[in-house]
Design a protein around this motif. Structure first.
Motif, PDB file in Angstrom:
ATOM      1  N   THR A  71      33.209  21.273  81.046  1.00  0.00           N
ATOM      2  CA  THR A  71      33.703  20.540  80.242  1.00  0.00           C
ATOM      3  C   THR A  71      33.762  19.181  80.580  1.00  0.00           C
ATOM      4  O   THR A  71      33.494  18.182  79.676  1.00  0.00           O
ATOM      5  N   LEU A  72      34.083  18.868  81.874  1.00  0.00           N
ATOM      6  CA  LEU A  72      34.417  17.372  82.274  1.00  0.00           C
ATOM      7  C   LEU A  72      32.812  16.870  82.382  1.00  0.00           C
ATOM      8  O   LEU A  72      32.705  15.648  82.010  1.00  0.00           O
ATOM      9  N   PHE A  73      31.940  17.651  82.747  1.00  0.00           N
ATOM     10  CA  PHE A  73      30.347  17.116  82.474  1.00  0.00           C
ATOM     11  C   PHE A  73      30.013  16.701  81.027  1.00  0.00           C
ATOM     12  O   PHE A  73      29.740  15.737  81.019  1.00  0.00           O
ATOM     13  N   ALA A  74      30.667  17.582  80.336  1.00  0.00           N
ATOM     14  CA  ALA A  74      30.228  17.336  78.559  1.00  0.00           C
ATOM     15  C   ALA A  74      30.938  16.255  78.367  1.00  0.00           C
ATOM     16  O   ALA A  74      30.368  15.136  77.668  1.00  0.00           O
ATOM     17  N   LEU A 134      17.297  23.627  82.421  1.00  0.00           N
ATOM     18  CA  LEU A 134      18.536  24.411  82.402  1.00  0.00           C
ATOM     19  C   LEU A 134      19.632  23.345  82.334  1.00  0.00           C
ATOM     20  O   LEU A 134      19.787  22.542  83.264  1.00  0.00           O
ATOM     21  N   ASP A 135      20.613  23.494  81.193  1.00  0.00           N
ATOM     22  CA  ASP A 135      21.653  22.803  81.144  1.00  0.00           C
ATOM     23  C   ASP A 135      23.155  23.554  80.911  1.00  0.00           C
ATOM     24  O   ASP A 135      22.744  24.374  79.884  1.00  0.00           O
ATOM     25  N   VAL A 136      24.142  23.354  81.151  1.00  0.00           N
ATOM     26  CA  VAL A 136      25.534  23.970  80.523  1.00  0.00           C
ATOM     27  C   VAL A 136      25.595  23.498  79.398  1.00  0.00           C
ATOM     28  O   VAL A 136      26.364  24.062  78.414  1.00  0.00           O
ATOM     29  N   SER A 137      25.296  22.407  78.666  1.00  0.00           N
ATOM     30  CA  SER A 137      25.528  21.814  77.585  1.00  0.00           C
ATOM     31  C   SER A 137      24.325  22.193  76.497  1.00  0.00           C
ATOM     32  O   SER A 137      23.073  21.704  76.766  1.00  0.00           O
ATOM     33  N   GLU A 138      24.680  22.820  75.461  1.00  0.00           N
ATOM     34  CA  GLU A 138      23.826  23.070  74.371  1.00  0.00           C
ATOM     35  C   GLU A 138      23.075  22.123  73.796  1.00  0.00           C
ATOM     36  O   GLU A 138      21.959  22.039  73.715  1.00  0.00           O
ATOM     37  N   TYR A 221      35.461   8.309  92.191  1.00  0.00           N
ATOM     38  CA  TYR A 221      36.669   8.924  92.124  1.00  0.00           C
ATOM     39  C   TYR A 221      37.237   9.020  90.576  1.00  0.00           C
ATOM     40  O   TYR A 221      38.035   8.058  90.495  1.00  0.00           O
ATOM     41  N   SER A 222      36.812   9.622  89.926  1.00  0.00           N
ATOM     42  CA  SER A 222      37.187   9.567  88.467  1.00  0.00           C
ATOM     43  C   SER A 222      37.409  11.031  87.991  1.00  0.00           C
ATOM     44  O   SER A 222      36.938  11.978  88.680  1.00  0.00           O
ATOM     45  N   PRO A 223      38.258  11.330  86.852  1.00  0.00           N
ATOM     46  CA  PRO A 223      38.667  12.475  86.368  1.00  0.00           C
ATOM     47  C   PRO A 223      37.381  13.317  86.073  1.00  0.00           C
ATOM     48  O   PRO A 223      37.437  14.611  86.024  1.00  0.00           O
ATOM     49  N   THR A 224      36.345  12.841  85.769  1.00  0.00           N
ATOM     50  CA  THR A 224      35.162  13.657  85.354  1.00  0.00           C
ATOM     51  C   THR A 224      34.266  14.065  86.369  1.00  0.00           C
ATOM     52  O   THR A 224      33.448  15.021  86.098  1.00  0.00           O
ATOM     53  N   HIS A 225      34.326  13.606  87.586  1.00  0.00           N
ATOM     54  CA  HIS A 225      33.658  14.140  88.554  1.00  0.00           C
ATOM     55  C   HIS A 225      34.164  15.086  89.570  1.00  0.00           C
ATOM     56  O   HIS A 225      35.368  14.951  90.038  1.00  0.00           O
ATOM     57  N   VAL A 226      33.561  16.246  89.748  1.00  0.00           N
ATOM     58  CA  VAL A 226      34.171  17.364  90.620  1.00  0.00           C
ATOM     59  C   VAL A 226      34.016  17.280  92.214  1.00  0.00           C
ATOM     60  O   VAL A 226      34.832  17.503  92.806  1.00  0.00           O
TER      61      VAL A 226
END
Ligand SMILES: [Zn+2]
Length: 303
Positions: A71-74, A134-138, A221-226
């Protein structure tokens, strides 16, 4: 306009306080919270987050699950497409990357995980590579497949059957930064590579000089990076996976000519600044890179 998201990072940090936190790369039990916040620098996402620092392998990571990471990646892809469409000029140096790859191996079977807009797959296909994505996002998978005219599967690497292997090449261009469990992820990558095959990884090194100068305000260092990958962490992951580091390229494979050509302005002063920045990005002193952007080539041993 700001997009406010549910709070996830700080909640994860608080729940982690009651249980043991382990580094997902070296399994150390000593990581500690070292930066928290809620801003995504330069983008439009607000979401509380907390990064742990592993003192042993230097990985910076958030505590998130696989689904949350997807979800963060999207979110970051949507945000980047909306607010910073021209920020990624290096990704347009695909020809330089392919030239570098072709100098290392004559193999042409390529598997790209996280192909983004599909431009690299399209360039690789034009160079005669036999490509699969391959991608997690359709949505991203569809647009990449349409652009590159190659198959792009949808799903998580550790959960899908990947046809067409083993591969001569696996490309992970700014992918590990969205992977919360890198050990099983890289084990699957290893299994998909032929003996002698090569994995290309591009990540931003938080131990580089310029990243350290920004300290806790470093934009990664941001919310969307794991996770944020230091060179030491990449080397350790390679070792644990059974891969050998062939080459570390500070900056990227991008040539000076393409770096300058991709600038949005072409004045004399811009060329001087671009050249200086390019040279800074390529500089390493005593094994430490000045700039964060780093490319790693990892080979699977022949036996
Ligand atoms: Zn660690």
């Amino acid at each position: 306009m700001k997009a406010t998201k549910p709070l996830v990072g700080s909640g994860a940090a608080e729940s982690a306080a009651a249980k043991e936190v382990r580094c997902p790369v070296c399994d150390s039990r000593d990581p500690h919270i070292f930066v928290t916040g809620e801003r995504d620098y330069g983008r439009e996402i607000i979401r509380s987050f907390g990064f742990y620092l592993c003192p042993k392998c230097r990985l910076r990571f958030q505590l998130v699950g696989d689904d949350e990471a997807a979800t963060l990646f999207a979110d970051v892809q949507e945000s980047a497409a909306r607010s910073r469409p021209s920020a990624r000029r290096e990704l347009r140096c695909d020809e330089d990357v392919l030239r570098c790859m072709q100098g290392m191996s004559s193999g042409r079977r390529l598997f790209e995980i996280g192909p983004g807009d599909g431009r690299f797959l399209a360039a690789a296909r034009n160079h005669g590579f036999d490509c699969l994505g391959l991608d997690v996002s359709e949505g991203l998978a569809q647009s990449a497949a349409a652009r590159a005219q190659v198959q792009v599967m949808v799903g998580k690497l550790t959960e899908v059957d990947v046809p067409g292997g083993p591969f001569d090449w696996v490309n992970l261009d700014q992918v590990l930064m969205y992977v919360p469990n890198p050990q099983p992820f890289m084990q699957k990558v290893f299994e998909l590579m032929r003996p002698g095959g090569i994995c290309r990884i591009r990540e931003n090194n938080p131990d580089s000089v310029l990243a350290r100068l920004h300290g806790k305000r470093y934009w990664m260092y941001s919310p969307t990076h794991v996770a944020v990958w230091a060179e030491r962490t990449v080397r350790l992951l390679a070792e644990k996976t059974g891969l050998r580091i062939m080459r570390v390229i500070p900056g990227s494979e991008c040539s000076l000519a393409n770096w300058q050509a991709s600038s949005r302005r072409s004045t004399f002063s811009t060329k001087i600044k671009d050249t200086a920045f390019y040279l800074i990005r390529k500089t390493r002193l005593l094994g430490i890179s000045l700039a964060a952007d780093t490319v790693y080539y990892l080979r699977r041993p022949e036996n």
